[in-house]
Design an enzyme around this catalytic site. Structure first.
Site, short mmCIF file in Angstrom:
data_model
loop_
_atom_site.label_atom_id
_atom_site.label_comp_id
_atom_site.label_asym_id
_atom_site.label_seq_id
_atom_site.Cartn_x
_atom_site.Cartn_y
_atom_site.Cartn_z
N LYS A 170 0.84 -1.21 0.00
CA LYS A 170 0.00 0.00 0.00
C LYS A 170 0.87 1.26 0.00
O LYS A 170 0.58 2.23 -0.71
CB LYS A 170 -0.92 -0.02 1.23
CG LYS A 170 -1.69 1.27 1.46
CD LYS A 170 -2.74 1.54 0.42
CE LYS A 170 -3.44 2.87 0.69
NZ LYS A 170 -4.37 3.26 -0.38
N LYS A 239 0.54 12.34 4.90
CA LYS A 239 0.83 11.33 5.94
C LYS A 239 1.43 10.08 5.31
O LYS A 239 2.43 9.54 5.78
CB LYS A 239 -0.49 11.01 6.67
CG LYS A 239 -0.44 9.90 7.69
CD LYS A 239 -1.08 8.59 7.27
CE LYS A 239 -2.44 8.58 6.67
NZ LYS A 239 -3.01 7.30 6.33
P1 NAD Z 1 -11.63 10.22 7.15
O1 NAD Z 1 -10.90 11.29 7.87
O2 NAD Z 1 -12.66 10.56 6.14
O3 NAD Z 1 -12.33 9.24 8.20
C1 NAD Z 1 -11.77 8.81 9.40
C2 NAD Z 1 -12.88 8.73 10.45
O4 NAD Z 1 -12.32 8.18 11.64
C3 NAD Z 1 -13.47 10.10 10.80
O5 NAD Z 1 -14.89 10.03 10.64
C4 NAD Z 1 -13.07 10.33 12.25
O6 NAD Z 1 -14.05 11.02 13.00
C5 NAD Z 1 -12.92 8.89 12.73
N1 NAD Z 1 -12.03 8.75 13.91
C6 NAD Z 1 -10.80 9.28 14.09
N2 NAD Z 1 -10.31 8.88 15.27
C7 NAD Z 1 -11.24 8.10 15.84
C8 NAD Z 1 -11.32 7.38 17.06
N3 NAD Z 1 -10.33 7.42 17.95
N4 NAD Z 1 -12.43 6.65 17.31
C9 NAD Z 1 -13.45 6.62 16.42
N5 NAD Z 1 -13.44 7.28 15.25
C10 NAD Z 1 -12.35 8.00 14.97
O7 NAD Z 1 -10.50 9.28 6.51
P2 NAD Z 1 -10.67 8.26 5.27
O8 NAD Z 1 -10.47 9.00 4.01
O9 NAD Z 1 -11.88 7.43 5.49
O10 NAD Z 1 -9.35 7.38 5.50
C11 NAD Z 1 -9.25 6.42 6.57
C12 NAD Z 1 -7.99 5.60 6.35
O11 NAD Z 1 -8.06 4.93 5.10
C13 NAD Z 1 -6.71 6.46 6.31
O12 NAD Z 1 -5.67 5.75 6.93
C14 NAD Z 1 -6.47 6.63 4.83
O13 NAD Z 1 -5.10 6.87 4.54
C15 NAD Z 1 -6.97 5.31 4.27
N6 NAD Z 1 -7.45 5.34 2.88
C16 NAD Z 1 -8.26 6.36 2.42
C17 NAD Z 1 -8.70 6.34 1.10
C18 NAD Z 1 -9.60 7.43 0.53
O14 NAD Z 1 -9.73 7.51 -0.70
N7 NAD Z 1 -10.22 8.26 1.34
C19 NAD Z 1 -8.34 5.31 0.25
C20 NAD Z 1 -7.55 4.28 0.75
C21 NAD Z 1 -7.10 4.31 2.07
#
Ligand code: NAD
Length: 290
Positions: A170, A239
């Protein structure tokens, strides 16, 4: 089977909703409660604390933004491992470091809890349509046990080797996403400054060797629409590039453009584009012009 999903963000909400649609009993938890409300409206169960979920769930899934969030949720005193039970399976979809994956695996193993790192690719569209690529590190027999859950969420599902191996692939993917994003942003600005029509340039490059999924995604969904609401936030790509740099440095891997790319994303994040989609790098490159 009781499944808990922690982190109902851009990725976690559509992923957990797909599990509900597939008739799993899914419990959702998110830091901001508005997201839990959306999950409840889709038929998910809410209203439980993290320790409560760790006690009742057979499978705990997480999709959290930053390594510090992942470490706190898994290894904090009110976290999953402290309150989990033998035989439970933990699946982390977040993008973190292989070192953090190993740390969680080690602590979980002390209680007979299994851990898989399962980072995903395909964006929020892939999460909504259940077509993600999922790269899973961990014991093969544990991977097979939860394979039906992965099938609900993704189309390309790979067992990559031991814990941490999914994350390594990844992070390589994210390095390329960063490089392609930078290339697409600068290409677009060259065309604009030289007076070339944007849609014409896109059509030609998209049918030429310059084509990339990132160029197509950024142009079609963001640049052409002049909207940059995050599918994948620029600060999250920063990040990931930081995680790639650290992995490279720890393993004596020389990445000639690793440092400059990471530094550019840091500057873009700090100059007010951090919460926008990663395609907003084009806005930052524009600001660098005279
Ligand atoms: P995001 O910021 O949209 O969502 C993360 C969620 O986690 C938020 O709703 C936040 O309130 C919640 N959160 C944070 N800390 C928390 C805690 N302690 N307890 C409960 N909830 C908590 O992020 P995302 O875009 O969904 O990405 C999430 C992960 O997936 C990241 O590591 C990102 O790098 C990875 N990712 C994202 C994508 C994308 O296209 N968005 C694609 C692949 C991987």
């Amino acid at each position: 089977m009781k499944v808990a999903f922690i982190g109902l963000g851009n990725m976690g909400l559509p992923m957990s909703k797909n599990l509900v649609k597939a008739n799993y009993e899914v419990y959702g938890l998110n830091r901001s409660k508005g997201r839990e409300q959306l999950f409840a409206e889709a038929g998910g169960k809410t209203g439980y604390s993290l320790p409560e979920l760790a006690r009742i769930a057979d499978v705990m899934m997480t999709c959290l933004p930053f390594p510090a969030d992942v470490e706190e949720v898994f290894l904090g005193s009110d976290g999953i491992v402290a309150n989990g039970h033998a035989g439970q399976i933990l699946i982390d979809f977040s993008t973190v470091s292989p070192d953090l994956n190993h740390k969680i695996e080690k602590e979980a193993a002390k209680k007979g809890i299994e851990f898989l790192d399962a980072p995903v690719s395909g964006g929020n569209f892939g999460a909504e349509s259940g077509t993600l690529s999922i790269m899973v590190g961990g014991k093969k027999e544990v991977f097979h046990k939860v394979y039906p859950l992965f099938e609900v969420l993704g189309k390309q599902i790979y067992h990559t080797g031991p814990v941490g191996s999914g994350t390594i692939i990844k992070l390589i993917n994210q390095y390329m996403v960063g490089v392609h994003t930078q290339a697409a942003s600068e290409a677009f600005i060259i065309g604009e400054k030289m007076g070339i029509d944007g849609p014409l340039m896109f059509d030609i490059l998209n049918a030429s060797y310059a084509q990339s999924r990132i160029f197509e995604r950024h142009y079609t969904n963001f640049i052409a629409q002049n909207q940059f609401q995050a599918g994948f936030a620029l600060k999250l790509l920063f990040k990931d590039l930081t995680l790639v740099q650290k992995m490279a440095e720890d393993n004596d891997i020389n990445l000639p453009i690793g440092k400059p790319i990471t530094s550019l994303f840091q500057q873009a994040k700090e100059s007010s584009h951090g919460d926008k989609d990663m395609s907003a790098m084009v806005l930052y490159v524009k600001e660098l012009q005279k």
